[in-house]
Write an enzyme that holds these catalytic residues in place. Sequence first.
Site, PDB file in Angstrom:
ATOM      1  N   GLU A 105     -38.526  -8.844 -47.119  1.00 41.47           N
ATOM      2  CA  GLU A 105     -37.524  -9.364 -46.345  1.00 41.47           C
ATOM      3  C   GLU A 105     -35.964  -8.975 -45.733  1.00 41.47           C
ATOM      4  O   GLU A 105     -35.558  -9.087 -47.661  1.00 41.47           O
ATOM      5  CB  GLU A 105     -37.887 -10.245 -47.457  1.00 41.47           C
ATOM      6  CG  GLU A 105     -39.605 -10.611 -47.256  1.00 41.47           C
ATOM      7  CD  GLU A 105     -39.996 -12.389 -47.510  1.00 41.47           C
ATOM      8  OE1 GLU A 105     -41.192 -13.681 -47.410  1.00 41.47           O
ATOM      9  OE2 GLU A 105     -38.661 -13.346 -48.096  1.00 41.47           O
ATOM     10  N   CYS A 126     -28.666 -11.492 -46.505  1.00 40.94           N
ATOM     11  CA  CYS A 126     -29.112 -11.320 -47.730  1.00 40.94           C
ATOM     12  C   CYS A 126     -30.307  -9.739 -47.824  1.00 40.94           C
ATOM     13  O   CYS A 126     -31.139 -10.046 -47.083  1.00 40.94           O
ATOM     14  CB  CYS A 126     -29.849 -12.316 -48.093  1.00 40.94           C
ATOM     15  SG  CYS A 126     -30.424 -12.534 -49.302  1.00 40.94           S
ATOM     16  N   CYS A 133     -40.720  -8.678 -57.721  1.00 43.20           N
ATOM     17  CA  CYS A 133     -39.915  -8.599 -58.764  1.00 43.20           C
ATOM     18  C   CYS A 133     -40.758  -9.094 -60.132  1.00 43.20           C
ATOM     19  O   CYS A 133     -41.952  -9.938 -60.927  1.00 43.20           O
ATOM     20  CB  CYS A 133     -38.963 -10.190 -58.754  1.00 43.20           C
ATOM     21  SG  CYS A 133     -37.657 -10.707 -59.577  1.00 43.20           S
ATOM     22  N   CYS A 137     -38.717 -15.942 -62.392  1.00 44.44           N
ATOM     23  CA  CYS A 137     -38.331 -17.616 -62.077  1.00 44.44           C
ATOM     24  C   CYS A 137     -39.366 -18.261 -61.821  1.00 44.44           C
ATOM     25  O   CYS A 137     -40.153 -17.591 -60.687  1.00 44.44           O
ATOM     26  CB  CYS A 137     -36.806 -17.286 -61.363  1.00 44.44           C
ATOM     27  SG  CYS A 137     -35.801 -16.218 -62.384  1.00 44.44           S
ATOM     28  N   CYS A 140     -39.389 -19.202 -57.736  1.00 43.62           N
ATOM     29  CA  CYS A 140     -39.289 -18.684 -56.959  1.00 43.62           C
ATOM     30  C   CYS A 140     -40.071 -17.725 -56.680  1.00 43.62           C
ATOM     31  O   CYS A 140     -41.382 -17.289 -57.503  1.00 43.62           O
ATOM     32  CB  CYS A 140     -38.237 -17.406 -57.289  1.00 43.62           C
ATOM     33  SG  CYS A 140     -38.153 -15.765 -56.426  1.00 43.62           S
ATOM     34  N   CYS A 354     -36.125 -16.319 -51.072  1.00 38.50           N
ATOM     35  CA  CYS A 354     -36.554 -15.015 -50.606  1.00 38.50           C
ATOM     36  C   CYS A 354     -38.132 -14.493 -51.759  1.00 38.50           C
ATOM     37  O   CYS A 354     -38.691 -15.817 -52.515  1.00 38.50           O
ATOM     38  CB  CYS A 354     -35.521 -13.727 -51.689  1.00 38.50           C
ATOM     39  SG  CYS A 354     -35.728 -14.856 -53.587  1.00 38.50           S
TER      40      CYS A 354
END
Length: 372
Positions: A105, A126, A133, A137, A140, A354
């Site tokens: 994205e 962005c 990932c 976190c 997220c 995100c």
Amino acid sequence: MKRPPALVSFEVANAAKIDIKSLELNELQKLADLRQPSYRARQITDWLYTRRVDSFEEMTDLPRDLRAELGKQFAFGKIDIVRVLGSRDTTRKFLFRLSDESLIESVLIPASPALYGEKSDRRTICVSTQVGCAYGCKFCASGLEGFSRNLRPNEIVDQIIAIERETGEKIDNIVFMGMGEPLANLDNVTRAIRIINAPWGLGIGARRITVSTSGLAPQIRKLADEPLQIRLAISLHGATDEVRDQIMPINRKYNIDMLLSACDYYTKRKKQRLTFEYILIAGVNDTEEQAHLLARHARRLSAKVNLIPYNAVEGLPWSRPSHNRQEKFLSILRAEEIPATLRREKGHDIDAACGQLRLQTRREEFELVRRS
Ligand code: SF4
């Protein structure tokens, strides 16, 4: 025509051929190995970044046999837009499908008032740097499905080119704050930045490029040693180890002391002010005590603070604090004379945090397969 030696050594896992948009001008100039004059390199970058063609065949001022040889030696990738959310005057979110079917994205923000000390009339994009990932976190969406792979330099550059083409708008501000941890893909990210920044590439000034990290202290030091004068943002999101440990697993490896001392090193090397990103999450990191401690860290580094009210993610338990609580947090920082902004979230209505669009699309695809 003899085959040239390997021009580059960056990560090309899963790539049969290096993409032409992952090469820098000095590497293209080694086309002399293809018995070509060095000005061919500038002709090629002109086709890639000014005229923005989609194939070697369209580079009509190159000799036909050179075009054919380039096609044999290098890939010419492009990324496909599969979904766009948002309208021209709002934050728009783009979902791309890569050549291996991975989804990533990017978010286009029409104006970003003083986000990084810039004027407010900038179009900011962005960009993502990884598929998924690994850093997990807790607030997220990007980490929810784990990590797949690093993006290659051309896949980072192509996010900008594809959005400029789709919207007809010139992007003048880049933040590396999309899916993935940019400093975990440092070589490919710095290579992409050099291409984005170069006059022969996209020509976007280094001070209009911001890299954001969740806190990879050793890589912050490495980035400090790079000659690039880009800006650095730290996703802090907690002013004590206790709070950070709770929401950012990276803190158990590089705690706040280690992180801040890497930031000291960065600011001394670069002589520039960095930014702390701080997502305000109700009941987690929005106390007055956290605000005072955050102010102390910011003062130590002469850092600015961007407060971002949390954007709810389906499947995660967190929520944003009340408006009053957000304002109280901001007022504490300001009373301590810390330059701070509270972002009035632009992407709230379109799931701009995100990883959210990718996750939603993956779920829909999964549902379709399940029903078929
Ligand atoms: S916030 Fe950044 S580093 Fe953390 S899981 Fe999400 S994408 Fe990864």
